[in-house]
Design a protein around this motif. Structure first.
Motif, PDB file in Angstrom:
ATOM      1  N   ARG A 137      96.848  44.806  45.149  1.00  0.00           N
ATOM      2  CA  ARG A 137      96.419  43.955  44.048  1.00  0.00           C
ATOM      3  C   ARG A 137      95.714  42.738  44.635  1.00  0.00           C
ATOM      4  NH1 ARG A 137      98.955  45.331  39.198  1.00  0.00           N
ATOM      5  NH2 ARG A 137     100.568  46.907  39.431  1.00  0.00           N
ATOM      6  N   TRP A 138      94.436  42.629  44.328  1.00  0.00           N
ATOM      7  CA  TRP A 138      93.633  41.531  44.860  1.00  0.00           C
ATOM      8  C   TRP A 138      93.131  40.638  43.734  1.00  0.00           C
ATOM      9  CZ3 TRP A 138      91.730  46.440  47.094  1.00  0.00           C
ATOM     10  CH2 TRP A 138      92.148  46.636  48.416  1.00  0.00           C
ATOM     11  N   ILE A 183      90.330  43.745  39.839  1.00  0.00           N
ATOM     12  CA  ILE A 183      90.962  42.556  40.403  1.00  0.00           C
ATOM     13  C   ILE A 183      91.957  41.995  39.390  1.00  0.00           C
ATOM     14  CG2 ILE A 183      89.069  41.903  41.934  1.00  0.00           C
ATOM     15  CD1 ILE A 183      88.210  39.884  39.707  1.00  0.00           C
ATOM     16  N   ASN A 184      92.827  41.143  39.862  1.00  0.00           N
ATOM     17  CA  ASN A 184      93.796  40.461  39.001  1.00  0.00           C
ATOM     18  C   ASN A 184      93.260  39.094  38.615  1.00  0.00           C
ATOM     19  OD1 ASN A 184      95.646  42.505  39.124  1.00  0.00           O
ATOM     20  ND2 ASN A 184      96.831  41.609  40.780  1.00  0.00           N
ATOM     21  N   TYR A 196      89.990  39.851  47.302  1.00  0.00           N
ATOM     22  CA  TYR A 196      89.242  41.084  47.553  1.00  0.00           C
ATOM     23  C   TYR A 196      88.055  40.810  48.470  1.00  0.00           C
ATOM     24  CZ  TYR A 196      86.660  45.397  46.687  1.00  0.00           C
ATOM     25  OH  TYR A 196      85.974  46.579  46.836  1.00  0.00           O
ATOM     26  N   ILE A 197      87.330  39.727  48.201  1.00  0.00           N
ATOM     27  CA  ILE A 197      86.202  39.365  49.063  1.00  0.00           C
ATOM     28  C   ILE A 197      86.684  39.084  50.481  1.00  0.00           C
ATOM     29  CG2 ILE A 197      84.440  37.599  49.483  1.00  0.00           C
ATOM     30  CD1 ILE A 197      84.201  37.403  46.383  1.00  0.00           C
ATOM     31  N   LYS A 198      87.795  38.366  50.606  1.00  0.00           N
ATOM     32  CA  LYS A 198      88.353  38.060  51.930  1.00  0.00           C
ATOM     33  C   LYS A 198      88.769  39.351  52.644  1.00  0.00           C
ATOM     34  CE  LYS A 198      91.678  35.056  54.278  1.00  0.00           C
ATOM     35  NZ  LYS A 198      92.160  36.075  55.235  1.00  0.00           N
ATOM     36  N   HIS A 248      91.862  50.102  45.752  1.00  0.00           N
ATOM     37  CA  HIS A 248      93.178  49.571  45.373  1.00  0.00           C
ATOM     38  C   HIS A 248      94.242  50.660  45.220  1.00  0.00           C
ATOM     39  CE1 HIS A 248      91.335  50.717  41.580  1.00  0.00           C
ATOM     40  NE2 HIS A 248      92.532  50.738  41.030  1.00  0.00           N
ATOM     41  N   ILE A 249      93.840  51.935  45.141  1.00  0.00           N
ATOM     42  CA  ILE A 249      94.831  53.019  45.022  1.00  0.00           C
ATOM     43  C   ILE A 249      94.981  53.820  46.311  1.00  0.00           C
ATOM     44  CG2 ILE A 249      94.585  53.233  42.521  1.00  0.00           C
ATOM     45  CD1 ILE A 249      92.818  55.687  43.036  1.00  0.00           C
ATOM     46  N   ILE A 250      94.223  53.457  47.347  1.00  0.00           N
ATOM     47  CA  ILE A 250      94.314  54.139  48.639  1.00  0.00           C
ATOM     48  C   ILE A 250      95.367  53.441  49.486  1.00  0.00           C
ATOM     49  CG2 ILE A 250      93.074  54.713  50.762  1.00  0.00           C
ATOM     50  CD1 ILE A 250      90.513  54.852  49.091  1.00  0.00           C
TER      51      ILE A 250
END
Length: 199
Positions: free
Chosen positions: A163-164, A138-139, A169-171, A110-112
């Motif tokens: 932000r997932w 995750i959010n 995130y899974i998708k 998430h920070i890359i």
């Protein structure tokens, strides 16, 4: 995100994460079982807490980070003989194809800025049928506690590039060719989706 932000944060990083220590220890125990007797590459190893906890279960363990400050802190503590720390960029890994049985990237995608490029590099260095362990924040419902923590991170210059939600995130992983194997939500100040998957 600029590397020097992580260099500055490195001496205080473990202290900042102290309140979630029991939860992380639970995750490290879970990872140790999944990586037993395998060659492991960790990307974004920070101060090395995960590496030092998990390496004893592994055949070999290479922990990488792109922050020299984080690696300097990591190198101050005793380490298992099979663990090495190395400077590396997640989007340009200095390892040959098919080098590792397992790759771990914990709370870093998430920070890359270009997480797809990082995933492609991970796929390249994994042996056929290799395992990716990719827990990531995750959010979910924002609480006051999470909001304050997020504001603190922003204050010191740590911003989430992506932000997932759990489903998002899974998708994201599936859309980039990874097949979900195991999933668990781990409750920390910011909820974390613990994911194991294969290319």
């Amino acid at each position: 995100m600029k590397k020097n932000i992580w260099d500055r944060c490195a001496p205080l990083y473990d202290f900042a994460m102290k309140s979630d220590r029991n939860t992380y220890d639970y995750m490290y125990s879970k990872i140790s079982k999944s990586v037993a007797d395998r060659s492991v590459l960790e990307i974004g190893s920070g101060t090395g807490r995960l590496a030092r906890s998990v390496a004893p279960a592994c055949k070999t363990y290479v922990a990488t980070d792109y922050s020299e400050g984080m690696l300097a802190v990591a190198g101050k503590e005793a380490c298992p003989d099979n663990l090495t720390f190395e400077l590396a960029d997640a989007t340009s890994l200095p390892y040959p194809d098919d080098s590792f049985d397992v790759a771990i990237i914990a709370n870093a995608l998430h920070i890359i800025p270009d997480p797809i490029k990082a995933l492609n590099e991970i796929r390249r260095v994994l042996k056929p049928g290799g395992l990716l362990i990719a827990p990531n924040f995750i959010n979910r419902d924002m609480t006051v506690k999470i909001g304050i923590w997020a504001k603190f991170l922003n204050l010191i210059g740590v911003n989430f590039e992506h932000r997932w939600t759990e489903e998002g995130y899974i998708k994201f992983l599936e859309d980039n060719g990874w097949k979900l194997g195991y999933k668990e939500i781990i409750k920390t100040r910011v909820p974390m989706a613990y994911i194991e998957c294969r290319p």
